[in-house]
Design a protein around this motif. Structure first.
Motif, PDB file in Angstrom:
ATOM      1  N   THR A 199      52.229  65.902 -29.923  1.00 19.85           N
ATOM      2  CA  THR A 199      52.023  66.407 -28.565  1.00 19.85           C
ATOM      3  C   THR A 199      53.333  66.523 -27.816  1.00 19.85           C
ATOM      4  N   TYR A 200      54.238  65.551 -28.001  1.00 20.38           N
ATOM      5  CA  TYR A 200      55.554  65.622 -27.363  1.00 20.38           C
ATOM      6  C   TYR A 200      56.311  66.879 -27.802  1.00 20.38           C
ATOM      7  N   ILE A 201      56.288  67.172 -29.098  1.00 20.69           N
ATOM      8  CA  ILE A 201      57.043  68.314 -29.610  1.00 20.69           C
ATOM      9  C   ILE A 201      56.428  69.636 -29.160  1.00 20.69           C
ATOM     10  N   LEU A 202      55.110  69.767 -29.256  1.00 18.54           N
ATOM     11  CA  LEU A 202      54.454  71.010 -28.851  1.00 18.54           C
ATOM     12  C   LEU A 202      54.605  71.263 -27.355  1.00 18.54           C
ATOM     13  N   SER A 203      54.718  70.194 -26.550  1.00 18.05           N
ATOM     14  CA  SER A 203      54.888  70.365 -25.099  1.00 18.05           C
ATOM     15  C   SER A 203      56.241  70.967 -24.755  1.00 18.05           C
ATOM     16  N   GLN A 204      57.167  70.986 -25.730  1.00 14.13           N
ATOM     17  CA  GLN A 204      58.508  71.549 -25.524  1.00 14.13           C
ATOM     18  C   GLN A 204      58.657  72.910 -26.212  1.00 14.13           C
ATOM     19  N   GLN A 205      57.526  73.542 -26.524  1.00 11.42           N
ATOM     20  CA  GLN A 205      57.530  74.816 -27.243  1.00 11.42           C
ATOM     21  C   GLN A 205      58.150  74.668 -28.628  1.00 11.42           C
ATOM     22  N   GLY A 206      57.979  73.486 -29.199  1.00 13.08           N
ATOM     23  CA  GLY A 206      58.506  73.232 -30.527  1.00 13.08           C
ATOM     24  C   GLY A 206      57.443  73.423 -31.593  1.00 13.08           C
ATOM     25  N   GLN A 207      57.798  73.081 -32.813  1.00 10.76           N
ATOM     26  CA  GLN A 207      56.899  73.207 -33.962  1.00 10.76           C
ATOM     27  C   GLN A 207      56.789  71.848 -34.643  1.00 10.76           C
ATOM     28  N   TYR A 208      55.612  71.586 -35.228  1.00 15.18           N
ATOM     29  CA  TYR A 208      55.350  70.286 -35.851  1.00 15.18           C
ATOM     30  C   TYR A 208      54.490  70.477 -37.080  1.00 15.18           C
ATOM     31  N   GLN A 209      54.875  69.809 -38.168  1.00 18.30           N
ATOM     32  CA  GLN A 209      54.089  69.855 -39.401  1.00 18.30           C
ATOM     33  C   GLN A 209      54.049  68.469 -40.029  1.00 18.30           C
ATOM     34  N   PHE A 210      52.915  68.149 -40.662  1.00 23.13           N
ATOM     35  CA  PHE A 210      52.761  66.838 -41.284  1.00 23.13           C
ATOM     36  C   PHE A 210      51.931  66.953 -42.556  1.00 23.13           C
ATOM     37  N   PRO A 220      69.702  73.890 -39.140  1.00 21.58           N
ATOM     38  CA  PRO A 220      69.260  75.026 -38.317  1.00 21.58           C
ATOM     39  C   PRO A 220      68.386  75.967 -39.122  1.00 21.58           C
ATOM     40  N   SER A 221      67.410  76.588 -38.438  1.00 19.30           N
ATOM     41  CA  SER A 221      66.500  77.513 -39.113  1.00 19.30           C
ATOM     42  C   SER A 221      65.900  78.487 -38.106  1.00 19.30           C
ATOM     43  N   ASP A 222      66.314  79.763 -38.179  1.00 22.70           N
ATOM     44  CA  ASP A 222      65.729  80.836 -37.360  1.00 22.70           C
ATOM     45  C   ASP A 222      65.725  80.519 -35.868  1.00 22.70           C
ATOM     46  N   GLY A 223      66.864  80.087 -35.362  1.00 22.83           N
ATOM     47  CA  GLY A 223      66.969  79.807 -33.937  1.00 22.83           C
ATOM     48  C   GLY A 223      66.453  78.448 -33.524  1.00 22.83           C
ATOM     49  N   PHE A 224      65.970  77.670 -34.477  1.00 23.76           N
ATOM     50  CA  PHE A 224      65.495  76.313 -34.212  1.00 23.76           C
ATOM     51  C   PHE A 224      66.346  75.319 -34.978  1.00 23.76           C
ATOM     52  N   LEU A 225      66.273  74.076 -34.562  1.00 24.15           N
ATOM     53  CA  LEU A 225      66.854  72.995 -35.353  1.00 24.15           C
ATOM     54  C   LEU A 225      65.686  72.196 -35.918  1.00 24.15           C
ATOM     55  N   GLU A 226      65.601  72.135 -37.231  1.00 21.21           N
ATOM     56  CA  GLU A 226      64.485  71.454 -37.888  1.00 21.21           C
ATOM     57  C   GLU A 226      64.917  70.062 -38.349  1.00 21.21           C
ATOM     58  N   LEU A 237      59.748  68.495 -37.495  1.00 18.52           N
ATOM     59  CA  LEU A 237      59.661  69.087 -36.166  1.00 18.52           C
ATOM     60  C   LEU A 237      60.783  70.100 -36.029  1.00 18.52           C
ATOM     61  N   ALA A 238      60.593  71.037 -35.130  1.00 14.62           N
ATOM     62  CA  ALA A 238      61.638  72.030 -34.866  1.00 14.62           C
ATOM     63  C   ALA A 238      61.664  72.326 -33.372  1.00 14.62           C
ATOM     64  N   LEU A 239      62.860  72.311 -32.793  1.00 13.92           N
ATOM     65  CA  LEU A 239      63.054  72.605 -31.380  1.00 13.92           C
ATOM     66  C   LEU A 239      64.122  73.685 -31.238  1.00 13.92           C
ATOM     67  N   PRO A 240      64.051  74.493 -30.168  1.00 14.89           N
ATOM     68  CA  PRO A 240      65.011  75.588 -30.003  1.00 14.89           C
ATOM     69  C   PRO A 240      66.460  75.109 -30.015  1.00 14.89           C
ATOM     70  N   ALA A 241      67.291  75.767 -30.819  1.00 13.03           N
ATOM     71  CA  ALA A 241      68.710  75.402 -30.923  1.00 13.03           C
ATOM     72  C   ALA A 241      69.525  76.217 -29.932  1.00 13.03           C
ATOM     73  N   LEU A 242      70.495  75.566 -29.291  1.00 10.33           N
ATOM     74  CA  LEU A 242      71.390  76.258 -28.365  1.00 10.33           C
ATOM     75  C   LEU A 242      72.679  76.691 -29.048  1.00 10.33           C
ATOM     76  N   GLN A 243      73.003  76.074 -30.190  1.00 10.69           N
ATOM     77  CA  GLN A 243      74.216  76.431 -30.926  1.00 10.69           C
ATOM     78  C   GLN A 243      73.888  77.527 -31.921  1.00 10.69           C
ATOM     79  N   PRO A 244      74.701  78.598 -32.009  1.00  4.68           N
ATOM     80  CA  PRO A 244      74.437  79.648 -32.980  1.00  4.68           C
ATOM     81  C   PRO A 244      74.369  79.103 -34.390  1.00  4.68           C
ATOM     82  N   GLU A 245      73.447  79.636 -35.189  1.00  5.59           N
ATOM     83  CA  GLU A 245      73.248  79.131 -36.549  1.00  5.59           C
ATOM     84  C   GLU A 245      74.483  79.306 -37.407  1.00  5.59           C
TER      85      GLU A 245
END
Length: 241
Positions: free
Chosen positions: A199-210, A167-173, A219-227
């Motif tokens: 494109t799949y990740i960004l379409s979900q309001q996620g983050q992507y780095q390569f 987990p990282s800043d409200g996201f799961l990386e 990749l990072a997507l919004p986490a629903l479980q508290p960090e």
């Protein structure tokens, strides 16, 4: 009031510039995907031409039939990837809670045959309970699978593909990296796969780095479980020989 307007205007300009940059990058990725299609089609055209001459020249045509079948299959795969790239950009993601731990375990199991066949090890280190993320299940699975398949494709016997999730800043990386040598460069099909994952990740309001050297995708997507809850779990480590 007047002091706020310039800041808002600057933010709008920055947002517009970012959207324009993203649009240009996406168009370039589609163009690269279409260019990638040219290679199997060129080989297929040559194979069919040789097949047409096989009887006249006394050539065994079976070789060219097999070659044609392989290139037709590859063309279909590439065309499907380009279609998915356009669809992911145009069709909104279907967001729902996803148990990312279960999803990652399933993806790793699906890749176990390829890993064993090529003598590549998979090392996964992440909390036993990652909780849920908010995302599109199909797109997230395809993105992680494409990332992992690419890491495997550029790796050689004895290399290790590492998977990490935290987990990282409200996201799961989720990050995937390989100990592969630098001479194992990405092929055009690999780059198309990564463009699709991005494109799949960004379409979900996620983050992507390569980064290519050293090879690492995250990749990072919004986490629903508290960090705080996730950080209390123990780490799970697995290594597939």
């Amino acid at each position: 009031m007047s002091s706020v307007k310039p800041d808002r205007s600057a933010q709008d300009a920055a947002r517009t510039a970012a959207l324009l940059e993203e649009h240009e990058l996406f168009c370039a990725e589609v163009a690269d995907g279409l260019h990638t299609l040219a290679q199997p089609l060129t080989i297929l055209r040559s194979a069919i031409a040789m097949l047409a001459r096989a009887n006249d020249d006394g050539i065994d045509g079976r070789r060219y039939v097999e070659m044609s079948m392989r290139q037709i299959e590859r063309t279909c795969q590439l065309f499907s990837s380009v279609q998915e790239l356009l669809s992911a950009k145009m069709v909104p993601a279907d967001l729902e809670p996803i148990n990312i731990g279960q999803l990652m375990t399933r993806i790793a199991d699906d890749c176990s045959h390829s890993l064993h066949e090529r003598d590549i090890k998979l090392a996964a280190i992440y909390p036993t309970s990652l909780g849920n993320i908010l995302g599109d299940l199909q797109r997230t699975e395809k993105a992680i699978s494409a990332m992992l398949e690419t890491a495997i494709s550029i790796s050689s016997a004895g290399d290790v593909v590492k998977v990490d999730a935290s987990p990282s800043d409200g996201f799961l990386e989720i990050s995937i990296e390989s100990t592969c040598r630098l001479d194992n460069t990405l092929k055009s099909f690999d780059r198309l796969n990564l463009s699709l994952a991005r494109t799949y990740i960004l379409s979900q309001q996620g983050q992507y780095q390569f980064t290519e050297e050293p090879f690492r995708i995250s990749l990072a997507l919004p986490a629903l479980q508290p960090e705080s809850e996730a950080s209390e779990t123990i780490c799970y480590a697995a290594c597939i020989d």
